[in-house]
Design an enzyme around this catalytic site. Structure first.
Site, short mmCIF file in Angstrom:
data_model
loop_
_atom_site.label_atom_id
_atom_site.label_comp_id
_atom_site.label_asym_id
_atom_site.label_seq_id
_atom_site.Cartn_x
_atom_site.Cartn_y
_atom_site.Cartn_z
CB CYS A 22 -1.44 0.68 1.37
SG CYS A 22 -0.32 0.04 2.88
CG HIS A 123 -4.86 0.67 3.92
ND1 HIS A 123 -4.36 -0.63 2.97
CD2 HIS A 123 -5.38 1.39 2.91
CE1 HIS A 123 -4.17 -0.08 1.82
NE2 HIS A 123 -5.56 1.22 2.00
#
Length: 187
Positions: A22, A123
């Site tokens: 990510c 994330h």
């Protein structure tokens, strides 16, 4: 890389989530082109901790999960800088003219297929403006999600930052980081 490229509807470059990459996806999405790969991120990790047996800047499994130091070094390599936004400041103090985009670190649930585990990971997501509209370029989304104009962006950022341990990075040209032109003098 599957799930990468220009989105036909919005015209935005958008990479989709793969492994724990990510941070790489957020970098490429905010920059609107594929400049970084897992290999370049791993090279940055090695430069940041050349003598480390277990590199502290990525997953020991080799699947990604890069930390903020990798993002900051990657941005510096292309003449940009990541400025950590102090969440104690009002978002009204944010001058959007000096900001190329945003990278946000948010808590994320861990899933195995359709099963959500009681574990939370971090994330990275990107936000970028195109033609006056800000877009959420989260790599977990199937396509870029329109946020709206400046007021909508501030509301979006406030909502994200209010949901627990989140961090907001402003992506600015290196000169902007030194002059702080991303910070409005209006209080």
């Amino acid at each position: 890389m599957s799930g990468s490229g220009r989105n036909e509807a919005s015209g935005l470059y958008h990479e989709r989530q793969r492994l724990e990459l990510c941070a790489v996806h957020a970098l490429n999405n905010v920059l609107q082109e594929r400049l970084f790969t897992q290999e370049t991120a791993d090279e940055i990790c090695k430069r940041l901790a050349p003598d480390a047996r277990w590199n502290p800047h990525r997953s020991f499994l080799g699947t990604g999960n890069y930390d903020v130091n990798v993002i900051m070094a990657a941005l510096l390599s292309v003449g940009l800088e990541a400025i950590w936004w102090d969440k104690r400041r009002s978002l009204e103090q944010l001058s959007l003219e000096g900001v190329l985009g945003f990278i946000i670190n948010v808590p994320s649930n861990v899933c195995l297929g359709f099963l959500s585990l009681p574990v939370r990971r971090r994330h990275w997501i990107a936000v970028r403006q195109l033609d006056g509209i800000y877009y959420n370029l989260d790599s977990k989304l199937k396509a870029p999600a329109p946020i709206g104009g400046e007021a909508d962006l501030r509301a979006f950022l406030q909502e994200v930052l209010s949901q627990g341990p989140c961090e907001l990075l402003l992506v600015v040209p290196h000169e902007s980081g030194e002059t702080e032109n991303w910070l409005s003098t209006v209080r």
